[in-house]
Design a protein around this motif. Structure first.
Motif, PDB file in Angstrom:
ATOM      1  N   GLU A 125       0.364  -1.290   0.196  1.00 12.50           N
ATOM      2  CA  GLU A 125      -0.155   0.392   0.034  1.00 12.50           C
ATOM      3  C   GLU A 125       0.698   1.106  -0.071  1.00 12.50           C
ATOM      4  O   GLU A 125       0.587   1.964  -1.079  1.00 12.50           O
ATOM      5  N   CYS A 126       1.552   1.147   0.655  1.00 11.69           N
ATOM      6  CA  CYS A 126       2.809   2.076   1.306  1.00 11.69           C
ATOM      7  C   CYS A 126       3.846   2.863  -0.176  1.00 11.69           C
ATOM      8  O   CYS A 126       3.939   3.508  -0.420  1.00 11.69           O
ATOM      9  N   CYS A 128       2.159   1.195  -3.751  1.00 10.59           N
ATOM     10  CA  CYS A 128       1.266   2.316  -4.576  1.00 10.59           C
ATOM     11  C   CYS A 128       1.069   3.502  -4.162  1.00 10.59           C
ATOM     12  O   CYS A 128       1.249   4.358  -5.490  1.00 10.59           O
ATOM     13  N   ALA A 129       1.740   3.798  -2.517  1.00 10.24           N
ATOM     14  CA  ALA A 129       1.080   5.331  -2.616  1.00 10.24           C
ATOM     15  C   ALA A 129       2.150   6.292  -3.395  1.00 10.24           C
ATOM     16  O   ALA A 129       2.165   7.361  -3.335  1.00 10.24           O
TER      17      ALA A 129
END
Length: 293
Positions: A125-126, A128-129
């Protein structure tokens, strides 16, 4: 296509060859990944899935996974892999980071969540962000440093065995004698920590050296290159190229010079794509590469 490499500093540099980022990959159906003698941590930044195939069989994994050390080539479905980030470990370098011995991952992929638990999804998630490659590399380095701080050390003789066997010039029994341990003990600890038996590691690194030399020469004298690379003769070299890559030496070099992302990746013809997928049938420009430190 953009391909960015980042070489980390100590202490990660002792274990990690490079961090890499790929974006805007060409939308061909499949690529063949050549054996490298190493493991990789791979994160798909577009879809939460990785698709790996062996002939007509497609295996689906989560978008964050570890590719074990393979003893021959395998295929990936690149239609869903257009933006990726990863860690390419050095031979034996993945041992402190996985939570499982690399020898348990030979010839397979495993979801990172099976090794890291909830931390795997959080990391993806990190990543991708994150806004750009440098920020993604910083996140990966932080995650690896956290794992390293709690890692137990490997067998002290394995790095010496890796150095002695790299390129396939020495017999496994001779290396065991040089290190003062039994042949059986060397096979056991080497396989556990690198993911490959010593003989398989030597075989793959010999193939990789020959492939790298052939690419540099563009029109190689195969008989001379075979001897220089440690093969018995040209016939031996040809057999090994076919067994490890699925191509003859001349066909493999033609493919890799025409279109590749790195020395590990070779485009697959449309008829060989998984799930009956058809490739685009056109050539693509070589990637624009960037190296950072």
């Amino acid at each position: 296509m953009l391909y960015v490499r980042h070489v980390p500093g100590p202490p990660l540099s002792a274990h990690v060859s490079e961090l890499w980022y790929l974006s805007a990959a060409p939308p061909r159906a499949a690529e063949r990944i050549l054996p490298s003698g190493t493991l990789q941590l791979i994160v798909n930044l577009d879809e939460d899935e990785l698709r790996v195939h062996d002939g007509p069989t497609v295996r689906r994994h989560a978008g964050a996974a570890v590719s074990g050390a393979y003893q021959s080539s395998f295929g990936v479905d690149t239609r869903a892999h257009v933006s990726m980030v990863g860690v390419h470990f050095r031979p034996g370098g993945a041992w402190p980071y996985l939570g499982a011995p690399p020898g348990a991952l030979t010839d397979t992929h495993v979801d990172l969540a099976d090794l890291w638990g909830r931390r795997a999804a959080e990391l993806r998630e990190c990543l991708c962000a994150a806004p750009e490659p440098r920020a993604r590399f910083a996140l990966l380095e932080r995650a690896l440093l956290d794992r390293l701080s709690n890692a137990r050390p490997g067998h002290p003789l394995v790095p010496h065995a890796i150095a002695a066997l790299d390129g396939g010039a020495r017999r496994v029994a001779d290396v065991a004698a040089m290190l003062g341990i039994s042949h059986r003990r060397l096979v056991d600890v080497f396989t556990a920590e690198t993911g490959l038996a010593p003989k398989a590691f030597a075989r793959i690194t010999r193939f990789r050296r020959a492939l790298s030399r052939a690419e540099r020469e563009r029109d190689p004298d195969w008989a001379r290159l075979a001897v220089a690379s440690g093969f018995c003769d040209q016939s031996h070299l040809i057999r090994e190229f076919v067994a490890l890559s699925g191509d003859s030496p001349t066909a493999l070099i033609a493919r890799s010079l025409r279109e590749r992302v790195s020395l590990d990746h070779v485009a697959v013809a449309a008829s060989a794509a998984p799930d009956g997928a058809r490739g685009r049938g056109r050539r693509h420009a070589r990637p624009r590469g960037v190296v950072t430190r």
